[in-house]
Design a protein around this motif. Sequence first.
Motif, PDB file in Angstrom:
ATOM      1  N   TYR A  18      -8.916  -3.029  37.066  1.00  0.00           N
ATOM      2  CA  TYR A  18      -8.159  -2.729  35.857  1.00  0.00           C
ATOM      3  C   TYR A  18      -7.749  -4.009  35.132  1.00  0.00           C
ATOM      4  CZ  TYR A  18      -4.728  -0.689  32.709  1.00  0.00           C
ATOM      5  OH  TYR A  18      -4.039  -0.317  31.585  1.00  0.00           O
ATOM      6  N   TRP A  19      -7.305  -5.026  35.882  1.00  0.00           N
ATOM      7  CA  TRP A  19      -6.850  -6.280  35.281  1.00  0.00           C
ATOM      8  C   TRP A  19      -7.939  -7.343  35.272  1.00  0.00           C
ATOM      9  CZ3 TRP A  19      -2.540  -5.723  32.670  1.00  0.00           C
ATOM     10  CH2 TRP A  19      -1.614  -4.751  33.077  1.00  0.00           C
ATOM     11  N   GLY A  20      -9.170  -6.947  35.621  1.00  0.00           N
ATOM     12  CA  GLY A  20     -10.270  -7.897  35.642  1.00  0.00           C
ATOM     13  C   GLY A  20     -10.298  -8.691  36.933  1.00  0.00           C
ATOM     14  N   ASP A  21     -11.226  -9.618  36.999  1.00  0.00           N
ATOM     15  CA  ASP A  21     -11.331 -10.466  38.188  1.00  0.00           C
ATOM     16  C   ASP A  21     -10.092 -11.346  38.325  1.00  0.00           C
ATOM     17  OD1 ASP A  21     -13.830  -9.435  38.736  1.00  0.00           O
ATOM     18  OD2 ASP A  21     -14.881 -11.020  37.629  1.00  0.00           O
ATOM     19  N   ALA A  22      -9.716 -11.615  39.567  1.00  0.00           N
ATOM     20  CA  ALA A  22      -8.551 -12.459  39.820  1.00  0.00           C
ATOM     21  C   ALA A  22      -8.809 -13.874  39.301  1.00  0.00           C
ATOM     22  CB  ALA A  22      -8.248 -12.491  41.310  1.00  0.00           C
ATOM     23  N   THR A  23      -7.832 -14.417  38.569  1.00  0.00           N
ATOM     24  CA  THR A  23      -7.915 -15.800  38.088  1.00  0.00           C
ATOM     25  C   THR A  23      -6.867 -16.689  38.754  1.00  0.00           C
ATOM     26  OG1 THR A  23      -6.424 -15.310  36.227  1.00  0.00           O
ATOM     27  CG2 THR A  23      -8.802 -15.066  35.842  1.00  0.00           C
ATOM     28  N   SER A  24      -5.999 -16.108  39.584  1.00  0.00           N
ATOM     29  CA  SER A  24      -4.968 -16.885  40.269  1.00  0.00           C
ATOM     30  C   SER A  24      -5.604 -17.801  41.304  1.00  0.00           C
ATOM     31  CB  SER A  24      -3.964 -15.949  40.946  1.00  0.00           C
ATOM     32  OG  SER A  24      -4.612 -15.120  41.897  1.00  0.00           O
ATOM     33  N   THR A  25      -4.881 -18.855  41.666  1.00  0.00           N
ATOM     34  CA  THR A  25      -5.384 -19.778  42.682  1.00  0.00           C
ATOM     35  C   THR A  25      -5.104 -19.274  44.091  1.00  0.00           C
ATOM     36  OG1 THR A  25      -3.328 -21.065  42.628  1.00  0.00           O
ATOM     37  CG2 THR A  25      -5.097 -21.751  41.136  1.00  0.00           C
ATOM     38  N   ILE A  26      -4.377 -18.172  44.202  1.00  0.00           N
ATOM     39  CA  ILE A  26      -4.057 -17.578  45.501  1.00  0.00           C
ATOM     40  C   ILE A  26      -4.343 -16.081  45.429  1.00  0.00           C
ATOM     41  CG2 ILE A  26      -2.296 -17.208  47.263  1.00  0.00           C
ATOM     42  CD1 ILE A  26      -0.695 -19.479  46.034  1.00  0.00           C
ATOM     43  N   ASP A  27      -4.991 -15.559  46.453  1.00  0.00           N
ATOM     44  CA  ASP A  27      -5.154 -14.113  46.625  1.00  0.00           C
ATOM     45  C   ASP A  27      -4.662 -13.791  48.024  1.00  0.00           C
ATOM     46  OD1 ASP A  27      -5.792 -11.472  46.586  1.00  0.00           O
ATOM     47  OD2 ASP A  27      -7.920 -11.744  46.123  1.00  0.00           O
ATOM     48  N   TRP A  28      -3.575 -13.041  48.112  1.00  0.00           N
ATOM     49  CA  TRP A  28      -2.883 -12.851  49.383  1.00  0.00           C
ATOM     50  C   TRP A  28      -3.635 -11.892  50.298  1.00  0.00           C
ATOM     51  CZ3 TRP A  28       0.574 -16.504  49.938  1.00  0.00           C
ATOM     52  CH2 TRP A  28       1.154 -17.060  48.793  1.00  0.00           C
ATOM     53  N   GLU A  30      -3.011  -8.912  51.379  1.00  0.00           N
ATOM     54  CA  GLU A  30      -3.087  -7.474  51.080  1.00  0.00           C
ATOM     55  C   GLU A  30      -4.392  -7.149  50.356  1.00  0.00           C
ATOM     56  OE1 GLU A  30      -0.746  -3.866  48.697  1.00  0.00           O
ATOM     57  OE2 GLU A  30       0.207  -5.835  48.893  1.00  0.00           O
ATOM     58  N   GLU A  31      -5.041  -6.080  50.784  1.00  0.00           N
ATOM     59  CA  GLU A  31      -6.285  -5.649  50.156  1.00  0.00           C
ATOM     60  C   GLU A  31      -6.015  -5.218  48.709  1.00  0.00           C
ATOM     61  OE1 GLU A  31      -6.360  -4.951  54.579  1.00  0.00           O
ATOM     62  OE2 GLU A  31      -4.970  -4.566  52.922  1.00  0.00           O
ATOM     63  N   ILE A  39      -2.636  -1.513  40.091  1.00  0.00           N
ATOM     64  CA  ILE A  39      -1.866  -2.560  40.762  1.00  0.00           C
ATOM     65  C   ILE A  39      -2.756  -3.226  41.806  1.00  0.00           C
ATOM     66  CG2 ILE A  39       0.148  -3.073  42.186  1.00  0.00           C
ATOM     67  CD1 ILE A  39       1.550  -0.689  40.951  1.00  0.00           C
ATOM     68  N   ALA A  40      -2.980  -4.528  41.651  1.00  0.00           N
ATOM     69  CA  ALA A  40      -3.872  -5.234  42.572  1.00  0.00           C
ATOM     70  C   ALA A  40      -3.324  -5.208  43.995  1.00  0.00           C
ATOM     71  CB  ALA A  40      -4.060  -6.679  42.090  1.00  0.00           C
ATOM     72  N   GLU A  41      -2.062  -5.620  44.157  1.00  0.00           N
ATOM     73  CA  GLU A  41      -1.433  -5.635  45.486  1.00  0.00           C
ATOM     74  C   GLU A  41      -0.185  -4.753  45.419  1.00  0.00           C
ATOM     75  OE1 GLU A  41      -2.786 -10.201  46.689  1.00  0.00           O
ATOM     76  OE2 GLU A  41      -0.715  -9.797  46.100  1.00  0.00           O
ATOM     77  N   PHE A  42      -0.340  -3.528  45.847  1.00  0.00           N
ATOM     78  CA  PHE A  42       0.724  -2.532  45.649  1.00  0.00           C
ATOM     79  C   PHE A  42       2.004  -2.905  46.385  1.00  0.00           C
ATOM     80  CE2 PHE A  42       3.077   1.267  46.826  1.00  0.00           C
ATOM     81  CZ  PHE A  42       3.230   1.882  45.597  1.00  0.00           C
ATOM     82  N   TRP A  43       1.907  -3.237  47.659  1.00  0.00           N
ATOM     83  CA  TRP A  43       3.107  -3.495  48.461  1.00  0.00           C
ATOM     84  C   TRP A  43       3.737  -4.839  48.092  1.00  0.00           C
ATOM     85  CZ3 TRP A  43       4.690   0.817  50.274  1.00  0.00           C
ATOM     86  CH2 TRP A  43       3.769   1.796  50.639  1.00  0.00           C
ATOM     87  N   HIS A  89       1.551 -10.241  41.316  1.00  0.00           N
ATOM     88  CA  HIS A  89       0.901  -9.439  42.356  1.00  0.00           C
ATOM     89  C   HIS A  89       0.257  -8.179  41.781  1.00  0.00           C
ATOM     90  CE1 HIS A  89       2.127 -11.857  45.772  1.00  0.00           C
ATOM     91  NE2 HIS A  89       3.335 -11.949  45.245  1.00  0.00           N
ATOM     92  N   MET A  90       0.746  -7.717  40.658  1.00  0.00           N
ATOM     93  CA  MET A  90       0.135  -6.549  40.022  1.00  0.00           C
ATOM     94  C   MET A  90      -1.216  -6.893  39.408  1.00  0.00           C
ATOM     95  SD  MET A  90       1.730  -4.013  37.106  1.00  0.00           S
ATOM     96  CE  MET A  90       1.681  -5.223  35.777  1.00  0.00           C
ATOM     97  N   THR A  91      -1.366  -8.120  38.889  1.00  0.00           N
ATOM     98  CA  THR A  91      -2.567  -8.477  38.133  1.00  0.00           C
ATOM     99  C   THR A  91      -3.453  -9.525  38.792  1.00  0.00           C
ATOM    100  OG1 THR A  91      -1.458 -10.256  36.908  1.00  0.00           O
ATOM    101  CG2 THR A  91      -1.261  -8.014  36.018  1.00  0.00           C
TER     102      THR A  91
END
Length: 282
Positions: A18-28, A30-31, A39-43, A89-91
């Motif tokens: 929904y928000w496109g590919d992740a552009t952040s330097t960190i992907d935690w 959570e799946e 919501i990318a990371e709901f919890w 965390h949502m995007t």
Amino acid sequence: MKLDDHPIAGAIPEIIHYWGDATSTIDWCEENYVVCKYIAEFWNTSTNLVFFTLALLGMYKVRTTGQENRFLICYMAMLIVGLGSWLFHMTLQYQWQLADELPMVYGTCVCIYCALRADVKVGSDILVSLALVAYSTVVTLVYVQIRKPVFHQVAYGIEVFYIVFLNTRHQIEIRKTNPRAYGELTQLFWVGFGSFGAAFILWNIDNIFCGNLRAIRDALPPLFSPLFQLHAYWHIGTALGCYVTIVYQQYLRLVKLNTIDQYRIRRVALVVPYLDKAVKKL
């Protein structure tokens, strides 16, 4: 029809989030986009509600008990941190990562100002303010250039250690003059320190043992797998730690102003402290 026009059997279709590919330097750990497609990371997102709740409680109590605006700014900064973390965390977009991480530095600078100026009855110290603004500016400019999360973590850690040092120094002084206040401050200190400490431990476990945690979550029923979303506990622990640290600064300020007898610490659910006006005896 050309051969290239035929779909390849068994080909995996491209997943468009929904928000496109992740552009952040960190992907935690959570799946992503598992619980909700919006919501990318709901919890990791939803647990920021603790930031909102505690910040609003703090703002409300500042206004209703007539305390200084410096503490209102502290709680507003906490609210902004929670909002930035929610959006990040949502995007998983880089601009919202900055909106999460940089306000942590700015908000802690406000708390440092409160600790440095706790015993000053009137006026403001422009040099202290300028120094803290300069620190925040340098951290911001360097971080957006190098884009290394470890730099932000070190910059924020320096602030945390400095405010712990300042608060410890204040407590040593108060121990000699006001034992009751010293006891209350010590309790607040350990609740805040313990919340941050536990959150930091879980944050590291989540980073280091992500593969193991994902395997555990996959093996558990869906009802119980969220219990092993350890980064979500980081949000809960840091929200409580941040909130208690601000309450600590409020209490410290009242002690320094010799008005602490007009207030009492009360608690919600035996855990969440807040300052309230003392009930006058008839």
